[in-house]
Design an enzyme around this catalytic site. Structure first.
Site, PDB file in Angstrom:
ATOM      1  N   ASP A  25      -5.178  -5.212  -2.203  1.00 41.75           N
ATOM      2  CA  ASP A  25      -6.327  -4.274  -2.021  1.00 41.75           C
ATOM      3  C   ASP A  25      -6.341  -3.282  -2.718  1.00 41.75           C
ATOM      4  O   ASP A  25      -5.147  -2.733  -3.016  1.00 41.75           O
ATOM      5  CB  ASP A  25      -6.430  -3.986  -0.402  1.00 41.75           C
ATOM      6  CG  ASP A  25      -7.548  -3.474  -0.265  1.00 41.75           C
ATOM      7  OD1 ASP A  25      -8.568  -4.188   0.028  1.00 41.75           O
ATOM      8  OD2 ASP A  25      -7.799  -2.114  -0.149  1.00 41.75           O
ATOM      9  N   GLU A  27      -8.375   0.513  -3.740  1.00 45.45           N
ATOM     10  CA  GLU A  27      -9.414   1.553  -3.518  1.00 45.45           C
ATOM     11  C   GLU A  27      -9.625   1.959  -5.118  1.00 45.45           C
ATOM     12  O   GLU A  27      -8.545   2.108  -5.789  1.00 45.45           O
ATOM     13  CB  GLU A  27      -8.878   2.650  -2.820  1.00 45.45           C
ATOM     14  CG  GLU A  27      -8.124   2.198  -1.589  1.00 45.45           C
ATOM     15  CD  GLU A  27      -9.338   1.568  -0.600  1.00 45.45           C
ATOM     16  OE1 GLU A  27     -10.457   1.850  -0.670  1.00 45.45           O
ATOM     17  OE2 GLU A  27      -9.080   0.786   0.381  1.00 45.45           O
ATOM     18  N   HIS A 166      -9.644   1.506   5.122  1.00 46.95           N
ATOM     19  CA  HIS A 166      -9.878   1.786   3.743  1.00 46.95           C
ATOM     20  C   HIS A 166      -8.716   2.532   2.796  1.00 46.95           C
ATOM     21  O   HIS A 166      -9.230   3.288   2.047  1.00 46.95           O
ATOM     22  CB  HIS A 166     -11.382   2.636   3.559  1.00 46.95           C
ATOM     23  CG  HIS A 166     -12.379   1.724   4.260  1.00 46.95           C
ATOM     24  ND1 HIS A 166     -13.063   0.859   3.529  1.00 46.95           N
ATOM     25  CD2 HIS A 166     -13.286   2.125   5.347  1.00 46.95           C
ATOM     26  CE1 HIS A 166     -14.093   0.404   4.155  1.00 46.95           C
ATOM     27  NE2 HIS A 166     -14.295   1.002   5.167  1.00 46.95           N
ATOM     28  N   ASP A 171      -5.242  -2.069   4.529  1.00 45.28           N
ATOM     29  CA  ASP A 171      -6.163  -3.234   4.513  1.00 45.28           C
ATOM     30  C   ASP A 171      -5.335  -4.405   3.854  1.00 45.28           C
ATOM     31  O   ASP A 171      -5.791  -5.473   4.283  1.00 45.28           O
ATOM     32  CB  ASP A 171      -7.290  -2.709   3.429  1.00 45.28           C
ATOM     33  CG  ASP A 171      -8.109  -1.782   4.009  1.00 45.28           C
ATOM     34  OD1 ASP A 171      -7.986  -1.127   5.165  1.00 45.28           O
ATOM     35  OD2 ASP A 171      -9.286  -1.536   3.416  1.00 45.28           O
TER      36      ASP A 171
END
Length: 574
Positions: A25, A27, A166, A171
């Site tokens: 994952d 960001e 998040h 995540d």
């Protein structure tokens, strides 16, 4: 549920319990991989339901983080100051994930950012197998059960151990639990390998998946497979470079054709013919299609089917369209109307008669010219047999490739019609000429191969060995492969000695089917093919239609334009 049955899988389709997944994952500073940057990577490596390792780090994006991203993720600009840049992080992550299946929730987003970063850093992107849990959830879950497939919604549905926040690692951990829950849902439906997982569709019945055992004993080598029905009848014939993998695909969601699903439902067995390489597999497929005429094959069931133009046996021969080739005939045409049009065209430009009355040898041809639709050999004076004989002989020469004046004359007529602004007439004549020239070009190319008594060829195999073929009069007579570091010549001598005896006839392709000779021709044109020896030189006729390839391609392109808008003279365009 029997564990040994679950583990009987193709080595190339790794069982899920042996597959290493890296769930990742990211960001980022925004939604575009082209303009935005990664701020955090979190990844979890799992195998057999157990966590092997984790990878997590903040990344300095080299810019400030927008306020709405800070609000969403909690990652501030101050937090990434002093964090490593992506050029230090990405090589480590790629090494962490190497050899695994890359998993992400909305994988297109995450892999898009990773690939873009690799491209900017000039780092080669590994050929990962990628699994998207969003797509998988949409296949596995009904909309009533999961109206939304957002990670937060699926985490609630499956009651995951780590709630998504998040933040990348949280995540990724939540996505691991979602992945395992989805795999559990389809495990009892016969989905036990990665290939079956990505191909899963709920429309595939349990009975269809249960039949995958039909492929269990097939080899992982090139060959031909035959699906058989309850009465031992052949339902379908196909070919593959890996028989087991290809046949198993019929029992997964990767097979979406309705006819094939119906065929699989009827099948009770799968036979196979193991082959040395792809050429032999292709040839044997054609021969089996001709022998069995399976109902679920749409093409190549009649390899000798076609239409040929030949001369009649009259004293004053005409052109005739027939089903089987004759010496010095032209074909095959797929559509009879195309053959009839080509025959009329040749008759017109070679002055071959089109009237159908019988004329004895002692008589003369005395059709008089008419304005439209008259005999192509009409003349003001009667024509004797001696005067007429060169006309059908020019057709035979055209078929042999020793004369091509008609093609040039027709092309000149196309140009003349275009110059006279008769564009519709020019277009019709151009299209008829393109069909004729294409058929002649293929005939002369295949005929050159079919004329060789014996051609021994070799092609370098991917493993460093050789693929060998013996071709006699256009037909594959023997095939074999040699391993790397094995001298090929003893194998060549062995397969030549054992090769099929081929007795040619006097037809243009020496009795071989056009599809088989075409298959051999394409293989000869492939990279890495070498001629070991040949009894005859390979050469197309000097006045053949080989030089018309580009003209025919241009004609097809022009014909593909919208009809009725010929702003440019067609003859000049060609």
């Amino acid at each position: 549920m029997s564990l040994p049955i679950q583990l009987s899988f193709d080595e190339l389709d790794t069982p899920l319990h042996e597959t290493t997944f890296v769930v990742v994952d990211l960001e980022t500073t925004g939604g575009s991989a082209d303009t935005e940057a990664i701020t955090e990577i979190g990844a979890v490596k799992v195998r057999g339901g157990e966590v092997i390792a984790e990878f997590a780090t903040l990344i300095d994006p080299g810019r400030s983080i927008p306020p709405y991203i800070v609000e969403l993720t909690g990652i501030t600009t101050a937090m990434v100051i002093g964090a490593p840049r992506i050029e230090r992080v990405l090589p480590g992550f790629l090494e962490f994930a190497r050899g695994s299946v890359l998993v992400a929730h909305n994988a297109r987003f995450d892999t898009g950012f990773l690939r873009a970063a690799a491209s900017r850093l000039d780092i080669a992107w590994p050929k990962f197998q990628v699994l998207c849990t969003v797509k998988l959830a949409r296949r596995v879950l009904t909309r009533d059960e999961a109206p939304s497939v957002k990670l937060s919604a699926l985490s609630s549905l499956f009651q995951v151990s780590t709630q998504p926040t998040h933040r990348a690692l949280d995540d990724a951990r939540a996505t691991v639990d979602v992945l395992h829950a989805l795999i559990e849902r389809v495990g009892n439906q016969g989905v036990h390998s990665y290939a079956e997982l990505v191909d899963y569709l709920p429309t595939v019945s349990a009975g269809q998946r249960a039949k995958r055992s039909l492929a269990a004993q097939l080899p992982r080598t090139p060959g031909v497979y035959l699906f058989k029905g309850p009465g031992n009848e052949v339902l379908y014939v196909g070919t593959s470079t890996n028989l087991q993998r290809r046949v198993r695909n019929y029992f997964t969601g990767s097979e979406t054709r309705g006819r094939m699903k119906e065929m699989v439902g009827l099948a009770v067995a799968v036979d196979h013919v193991e082959c040395a390489h792809a050429l032999e597999a292709g040839v044997r497929e054609l021969r089996l299609l001709c022998a069995h005429i399976p109902p679920y094959n749409r093409r190549s069931k009649f390899p000798k089917k076609g239409w040929w133009i030949t001369t009649t046996t009259d004293a004053f021969p005409r052109l005739s369209v027939i089903r089987t080739p004759a010496p010095d005939s032209i074909g095959p045409f797929t559509v009879r109307a195309d053959a009839a049009d080509a025959a009329a065209l040749i008759a017109e430009f070679y002055a071959i008669r089109t009237c159908t009355r019988r004329i004895p040898k002692s008589a003369v041809h005395d059709c008089e010219p008419t304005a439209v639709g008259g005999c192509a050999a009409a003349s003001a004076e009667p024509i004797t047999l001696e005067q007429y004989a060169p006309a059908p002989e020019r057709f035979r020469a055209l078929a042999r490739g020793t004369e091509a004046s008609a093609l040039h004359a027709i092309r000149d007529r196309v140009t003349a019609l275009a110059d006279a602004q008769l564009f519709e007439s020019a277009a019709r004549l151009r299209d008829r000429l393109a069909v004729l020239a294409d058929v002649l070009r293929r005939l002369h190319r295949l005929g050159a191969i079919a004329a060789i008594a014996e051609l021994v060829v070799a092609r370098r195999a991917t493993d460093g060995g050789w693929e060998l073929a013996v071709v006699r009069y256009g037909r594959l007579a023997a095939a074999a492969t040699t391993s790397r570091r094995v001298h090929p010549m003893p194998v060549v001598e062995a397969i030549v000695a054992a090769a099929e005896t081929v007795v040619p006839d006097s037809t243009p392709l020496r009795g071989a089917s056009p599809e088989e000779v075409g298959l051999v021709a394409r293989w000869l044109d492939s990279d890495g093919v070498r001629i070991v020896r040949t009894t005859d030189g390979y050469a197309e006729p000097v006045h053949g239609a080989g030089g018309w390839k580009q003209w025919c391609a241009t004609a097809r392109t022009v014909a593909g334009l919208e009809h009725g808008t010929h702003d440019e003279p067609i003859g000049r365009a060609l």
